[in-house]
Motif scaffolding. Structure first.
Motif, PDB file in Angstrom:
ATOM      1  N   CYS A  64      70.133   6.691  64.535  1.00 28.04           N
ATOM      2  CA  CYS A  64      69.054   5.741  64.828  1.00 28.04           C
ATOM      3  C   CYS A  64      67.796   6.197  64.086  1.00 28.04           C
ATOM      4  O   CYS A  64      67.556   7.397  63.929  1.00 28.04           O
ATOM      5  N   LYS A  65      67.016   5.222  63.618  1.00 24.34           N
ATOM      6  CA  LYS A  65      65.775   5.547  62.896  1.00 24.34           C
ATOM      7  C   LYS A  65      64.860   6.417  63.750  1.00 24.34           C
ATOM      8  O   LYS A  65      64.032   7.164  63.248  1.00 24.34           O
ATOM      9  N   CYS A  73      67.790   2.928  69.721  1.00 23.32           N
ATOM     10  CA  CYS A  73      67.006   1.713  69.963  1.00 23.32           C
ATOM     11  C   CYS A  73      67.846   0.452  69.965  1.00 23.32           C
ATOM     12  O   CYS A  73      67.480  -0.543  70.576  1.00 23.32           O
ATOM     13  N   ASN A  74      68.994   0.482  69.291  1.00 23.08           N
ATOM     14  CA  ASN A  74      69.853  -0.706  69.180  1.00 23.08           C
ATOM     15  C   ASN A  74      69.144  -1.871  68.486  1.00 23.08           C
ATOM     16  O   ASN A  74      69.553  -3.020  68.593  1.00 23.08           O
ATOM     17  N   LYS A  75      68.043  -1.573  67.772  1.00 22.70           N
ATOM     18  CA  LYS A  75      67.290  -2.631  67.081  1.00 22.70           C
ATOM     19  C   LYS A  75      67.157  -2.323  65.601  1.00 22.70           C
ATOM     20  O   LYS A  75      67.093  -3.229  64.776  1.00 22.70           O
ATOM     21  N   CYS A  76      67.095  -1.041  65.255  1.00 27.29           N
ATOM     22  CA  CYS A  76      66.884  -0.682  63.861  1.00 27.29           C
ATOM     23  C   CYS A  76      68.130  -1.041  63.028  1.00 27.29           C
ATOM     24  O   CYS A  76      69.199  -1.304  63.579  1.00 27.29           O
ATOM     25  N   CYS A  79      71.216   1.204  63.757  1.00 22.19           N
ATOM     26  CA  CYS A  79      71.873   0.891  65.034  1.00 22.19           C
ATOM     27  C   CYS A  79      72.666  -0.404  64.912  1.00 22.19           C
ATOM     28  O   CYS A  79      73.841  -0.464  65.320  1.00 22.19           O
TER      29      CYS A  79
END
Ligand SMILES: [Zn+2]
Length: 547
Positions: A64-65, A73-76, A79
């Motif tokens: 993850c970033k 984060c499950n957004k970058c 992910c």
């Protein structure tokens, strides 16, 4: 519009979303927090319990970033790419379909290149035990000198098939089966989100059928949802998956306890006529009896719906542990034979009828003891617990004992008269004793039929001045014969017409040879009379238990 299967739609995306594997997620989170991340991981456990899900979560945590982090984060970009399996740095390999050495060679070549846009290059190899030996060896070379920034996560349902040289280089994590209640909770979280309506008992059946696998439970739900029904009932689940309703087993068990052969067979025929599979019926009954056994020994099995606990507990009072073990054993045996039998129905019928005889089973020790009790009119308490228990038909044995009591009574009274000591003086030697032995045995059998059984277990040690000294390796024979030694002394004195005395000595011998696997032949060697009696009452060994 494509339908996203539930298992994928609700795949856990964070450490905390993964259920029932806290012992693993907590350790991994800790490793990330303290920056002690192993080079290679081995995730083992049954199918559908979260191994590859956790492998991806771990990969996200590392790449993850914001990472390495315990809350990816499950957004970058990293992910999201891992979630959709398109990350160039997280390579997923299915061991089942990439077993060749070539695949591992290309993997080795690829390892030369550093990760493109992430911290680590991560290889997730599922069903790693399926790799060929050559592939394993190639992999091992990589593991021995792993390039920096490379991590391996292996997953397997069969850890014993992974070469020790591989597994010893991994940090191993054993995943648990997921408890039924956890699966139920998970399903109950999903149903409102999907706007679907399941009866509670239907959910329980699905969770039970999934057998510890959350993924399987969700696949089962997918199947049911394809019916397009508004409300899913217990009967829907029973029907779709060919599950035999527990009510059938309740009735069957009741019939067996009541020894009602006719109803046992009628019920069995009905359930077969309804289209239920013989294997399923057998397996279901094994599980059912196993659950009764669990309750009997004080364990509440999670596979039993709370509504049924009371009924099963009630049944557990009607069986001994030995009987339940015996029933389960012959059903397991039947299950194996049914597979190859051309008449499976007939086979199960016979097995079920055998079960109606459960109540007439008795252990051999118990039988021996009862024989002695019947004769001596007092309880025989063994000093040590029997190490094995075989069964013979109790009812017939009891009848036999009753008969003996009747037969021996008048003679016992007659025997109480003091025998007149004869005046003739003869010397008893081994030869004479041999010659007379069968006549003596006959007399003892007439007078003390139960004690006579033990005569075959004694051995002459010495004769001195008409004093017969016998030894026996059987504690029961010793105790029984010692108690009647005065009567035997009188009997011998009368027989030889000279004052005679008899006594017995118990000699501990080495453990019985048949202790692990007694056959009727072993018992015959140990106690021919007992075996004879077992033959007479048509008894047979049906099983054994050990402590
Ligand atoms: Zn991220």
């Amino acid at each position: 519009m494509s339908y996203l299967v539930l298992a994928r739609k609700y795949r856990p995306q964070t450490f905390d979303e993964l259920i029932a594997q806290k012992h693993i997620t907590e350790t991994l989170k800790n490793a990330i927090k303290t920056d002690h991340i192993a080079q290679a991981f081995l995730f083992t456990g049954p199918r559908g319990v979260g191994k590859t899900s956790l492998a991806r979560i771990l990969a996200k945590g590392l790449n993850c970033k914001l990472g390495p982090t315990i809350t990816p984060c499950n957004k970058c970009k990293n992910c999201l790419e891992i979630t959709t399996s398109i990350s160039a740095d997280v390579i997923e390999i299915d061991g089942a379909s990439n077993t060749g050495v070539e695949d591992v060679r290309s993997l080795q070549n690829e390892l030369l290149y550093p990760p493109q846009s992430s911290e680590f290059k991560i290889y997730i190899i599922d069903e790693v035990h399926m790799l060929s030996k050559n592939a394993f060896n190639a992999l091992l070379k990589t593991l021995e000198e792993p390039p920096k920034n490379v991590k391996f996560i292996f997953a397997t349902t069969e850890p014993h098939k992974v070469l020790p040289t591989i597994s010893s280089r991994c940090q191993r994590y054993d995943f648990h089966r997921i408890p039924i209640q956890e699966i139920i909770n998970q399903i109950k979280k999903i149903t409102p989100l999907e706007h679907i309506n399941f009866e509670d008992s239907a959910i329980f059946l699905i969770a039970k059928k999934a057998d510890g696998s959350l993924r399987d439970s969700l696949s089962l739900m997918d199947q049911i949802l394809s019916l397009g029904k508004e409300k899913i009932t217990k009967d829907d689940v029973l029907q779709i998956f060919g599950i035999v309703d527990i009510d059938f087993y309740h009735t069957l068990t009741k019939n067996i306890i009541e020894n009602d052969n006719k109803k046992v067979i009628e019920n069995f025929h009905n359930i077969v006529a309804e289209g239920n599979d013989i294997n399923e019926i057998t397996l279901g009954f094994i599980e059912y009896l196993r659950n009764i056994l669990m309750l009997k020994i004080g364990i509440s099995p999670e596979e039993v719906h709370p509504d049924n606990i009371a009924q099963l507990t009630e049944f557990s009072k009607d069986f001994s542990e030995e009987n339940l073990l015996y029933a389960i054993t012959i059903l397991i045996d039947a299950k194996e034979k049914i597979k190859t039998s051309s008449h499976p129905i007939l086979f199960l019928e016979t097995t079920l009828l055998k079960l109606t005889k459960l109540k007439s089973l008795i252990s051999i020790e118990q039988l021996e003891s009862e024989m002695v009790v019947a004769e001596q009119q007092k309880a025989y308490i063994p000093e040590t617990k029997p190490s094995k228990i075989e069964f013979v038909h109790e009812t017939i044995a009891k009848k036999k004992i009753e008969q003996e009591k009747v037969v021996s009574k008048p003679e016992i009274q007659e025997d109480k008269k003091v025998a007149k000591p004869p005046s003739k003086k003869i010397s008893i030697n081994e030869e004479l004793l041999d010659k007379e032995w069968s006549a003596i045995e006959e007399k003892v059998r007439n007078e003390m039929p139960v004690s006579a059984i033990h005569l075959s277990r004694i051995k002459l040690k010495s004769i001195k001045n008409n004093f017969l000294h016998y030894t026996t390796p059987s504690k029961l024979a010793y105790q029984t014969l010692r108690d009647v030694s005065e009567r035997l002394t009188r009997l011998l004195t009368n027989h030889f017409g000279t004052r005679t005395k008899i006594d017995f000595e118990f000699i501990q011998t080495e453990k019985k040879k048949y202790i692990n696997n007694p056959t009727i032949e072993d018992i015959k060697r140990e106690s021919p009379k007992l075996a004879e009696m077992i033959d007479t009452i048509d008894g047979y060994i049906v099983g054994q238990t050990r402590e």
